[in-house]
Design a protein around this motif. Structure first.
Motif, short mmCIF file in Angstrom:
data_model
loop_
_atom_site.label_atom_id
_atom_site.label_comp_id
_atom_site.label_asym_id
_atom_site.label_seq_id
_atom_site.Cartn_x
_atom_site.Cartn_y
_atom_site.Cartn_z
N LEU A 157 0.83 -1.20 0.00
CA LEU A 157 0.00 0.00 0.00
C LEU A 157 0.87 1.25 0.00
O LEU A 157 0.68 2.17 -0.81
CB LEU A 157 -0.90 -0.03 1.25
CG LEU A 157 -1.77 1.19 1.52
CD1 LEU A 157 -2.83 1.32 0.45
CD2 LEU A 157 -2.43 1.07 2.89
N CYS A 177 -6.77 -0.64 -1.91
CA CYS A 177 -7.75 -1.26 -1.01
C CYS A 177 -8.92 -1.84 -1.80
O CYS A 177 -9.48 -2.88 -1.45
CB CYS A 177 -8.25 -0.25 0.02
SG CYS A 177 -6.98 0.18 1.23
N ARG A 210 -9.50 -6.33 -1.03
CA ARG A 210 -10.52 -6.08 -0.02
C ARG A 210 -10.27 -6.83 1.29
O ARG A 210 -10.60 -6.31 2.36
CB ARG A 210 -11.91 -6.43 -0.59
CG ARG A 210 -12.17 -5.62 -1.86
CD ARG A 210 -13.62 -5.41 -2.15
NE ARG A 210 -13.72 -4.31 -3.11
CZ ARG A 210 -14.81 -3.58 -3.30
NH1 ARG A 210 -15.90 -3.84 -2.59
NH2 ARG A 210 -14.82 -2.60 -4.18
N PHE A 268 -7.85 -4.81 3.13
CA PHE A 268 -8.51 -3.62 3.67
C PHE A 268 -9.25 -3.90 4.98
O PHE A 268 -9.15 -3.14 5.94
CB PHE A 268 -9.50 -3.03 2.66
CG PHE A 268 -10.46 -2.08 3.29
CD1 PHE A 268 -10.04 -0.82 3.70
CD2 PHE A 268 -11.77 -2.46 3.56
CE1 PHE A 268 -10.91 0.05 4.32
CE2 PHE A 268 -12.65 -1.59 4.18
CZ PHE A 268 -12.22 -0.33 4.57
N TYR A 301 -6.77 -4.27 7.74
CA TYR A 301 -6.14 -2.98 7.97
C TYR A 301 -7.11 -2.08 8.72
O TYR A 301 -6.74 -1.41 9.69
CB TYR A 301 -5.79 -2.37 6.61
CG TYR A 301 -5.03 -1.07 6.65
CD1 TYR A 301 -3.83 -0.96 7.33
CD2 TYR A 301 -5.51 0.03 5.95
CE1 TYR A 301 -3.13 0.24 7.33
CE2 TYR A 301 -4.81 1.23 5.94
CZ TYR A 301 -3.62 1.33 6.64
OH TYR A 301 -2.93 2.51 6.63
#
Lengths: 204, 204, 204, 204
Positions: free
Chosen positions: A74, A103, A107, A110, A113
């Motif tokens: 990321l 993201c 998914r 995400f 995270y």
DNA sequence: GATGAATGAGGATTCATTCAT
DNA sequence: AATGAATGAATCCTCATTCAT
């Protein structure tokens, strides 16, 4: 040559590691760290439970590895997108867009995270310093963009450290909103809206 | 009248309930939901473990009650502050400030809210609809403020639903930044900075 | 002839077997049977784990083989020393000294013998009869020495079976004391003390 | 008064603790520490597994407690018997007999003591110092008896420390022999034989 | 109402053994 | 013959929940 130096063993190691990380992300994403079981991760990976422990010394290490890999990608993507942008506004947009897009494409990452990162920040843990460090690298990247904008007269003279943090976090929230509330919208639209608000907020 | 209707029994019930919720918040805040134990909550509350179960049917219910109470107070305070403000800008400032101040005064609640709330949003659970509802009430409150601003010409004609969400989340992030990175700064300073950015971002 | 009958294959087999037994003794000695792992034995032997299983069918068989080899050498040395001694007293001394000296030279074996042998005696197991047999051979050897002493009038007329057992065990204990409490003393000193006590104990 | 001060709670605690220790001794005696399972101990005690952990923090602690209690009783009994004896020879006999009799009456304890104690001596462990201490107390007791004998002219002038160790260990072995080879013989007979040998061994 | 002893399902981790290469 | 990656049974320990007192 380095590339040819990779033995079959190395390739298998990397392959298995990747498989396990993928399965781990799937399972951690759907139940959260605490309720995820190593058993289920093994099942999803199509491996026996013991095999997981050949590649990661503990459930927590596996979790952190899965999170770390995602965070690094990321951040790396944000860095690259910013580097390719020319104007300051474009760099802000690149930052927002890189995160949103990563993201959107990852998914499971995400969800981890979004749901577990805060605990790492708040609760002292072995992993805290490492992720704190990654976080601060991104902050410094943003700070330098903002400082550039201030120097160039496009951004008002604000406290760069504070504004960097706020932009970082506003982006984080915007990504979450996009994923949770408008998951079918094109990322660009959200990027436009958010970048516009930020740019007006900090611009002259 | 309602007040006279409260028996001694009701008062004791409420008192015990409050004690337990307080202890729960302390413990959930320091270890997180998963690692907190009912035993420790009972200890902190100065009660036996079994007693906890006379007031709350399960650990999860206790957790949700502790979280709910805080969220309701947080939202209530925002509502009141907004109601007392006159101009649109002041209402935005009141929203930011109310949240910031509440979290600053209730740090245990903040830690839970910050670290565990996201899981509730992402993972479908019994509790989800309830908190979703509280969340949407606040969103509608913000939306009405924004709509008022647009109607009055102080705010650009933006998608009120989206902007409300973004402001809500930006505030959430700003609160977190304040608590984690600048915990000793006066809340007003952070409020000023954040309100300024938001107002410029959405203002004409 | 036997020697010429040994093929290269036999020699390699014996060499590997010896290496593994040596590694096994080292590892079993330092952690005990239960905590020792085949992995560590393989490491110490410089072999892969699977290879161990080409030479020994199981961890337990490996353990018993390591123990048996030591016990056989220990008993063999006692037998030889006794055979070389002429007087009855010298034979008792030879028995004590042979055991003491062997353990002194083979400390890893001693630790296994000392810590794990009792379990084999007490717990019925596949291995029990075999070691029982070795044990009884030594007992009979001692009995014959004692009987010789009784016949010759140097030893009081005692129950040879019982006294043999007691001398055997007293020696075992004395060896342990020597190894644990006086490891730097010369074996002869301990031998003298112990033999003196035994001889006075059973002599006329 | 102290005795009446024992509450129902204390009594239950002591009762359960005793029950668990008894079950533990049974199970550890029949399988050895490593192969014994907490599950089986719980079964034998007629309790759920979790209950064991209310009384002992770990399998190892339970094991050590079971062993410790036995060792303390064993040593206590030896101390008392010696104290009641008048002549030096009677004290030696009392030592041997006390140990023999205690083990004869507590066969499960004996099996644990016999099979697991050596590991504690050899392998450094949390428990080592504690048991080493108990051991040395008994050694000093024996030493004082021997010194008394030497002073009184009944025992030859030997190194008391060494002889104490040898007598202690010879007794230990004799007990083992009695239990394993002559379990149905009356303890007194073995005591007589062993005391006779020891006394002649060390006497003038 | 309050207690806290007892429960037992659940999960992380280890490691002897196997077997395809 | 040698390897070592994969297996999965086995076991310790935790802790939410119950219920007799």
């Amino acid at each position: 040559m380095a590339l040819l130096g990779r033995t079959k063993k190395d390739i298998l190691l990397e392959f298995r590691t990747g498989e396990i990380l993928h399965a781990a992300r799937t399972v951690f994403a759907s139940h959260g760290y605490a309720k995820a079981t190593v058993d289920e991760i093994a099942d999803v990976a199509g491996l026996a439970k013991g095999t997981i422990y050949l590649y990661f010394p503990s459930k927590q290490d596996l979790f952190l590895a899965a999170l770390r890999e995602g965070v690094e990608q990321l951040h790396g993507q944000a860095r690259e997108h910013i580097a390719r942008a020319t104007s300051v506004e474009e760099k802000i947009r690149a930052f927002v867009n890189a995160r949103l897009e990563y993201c959107d494409r990852n998914r499971d990452f995400f969800r981890i995270y979004y749901t577990e990162f805060a605990s790492l920040q708040v609760r002292s843990s072995r992993a805290q310093p490492e992720f704190q460090d990654l976080y601060e690298q991104q902050l410094r990247l943003l700070e330098s963009v903002i400082a550039e904008g201030i120097a160039g007269g496009q951004i008002r003279p604000l406290d760069t450290a504070k504004v960097a943090r706020l932009i970082y976090e506003a982006t984080r929230s915007a990504v979450a909103q996009h994923m949770l509330a408008w998951p079918d919208q094109r990322p660009e639209e959200t990027t436009n809206l958010v970048t516009d608000l930020i740019w007006r907020g900090i611009g002259c």
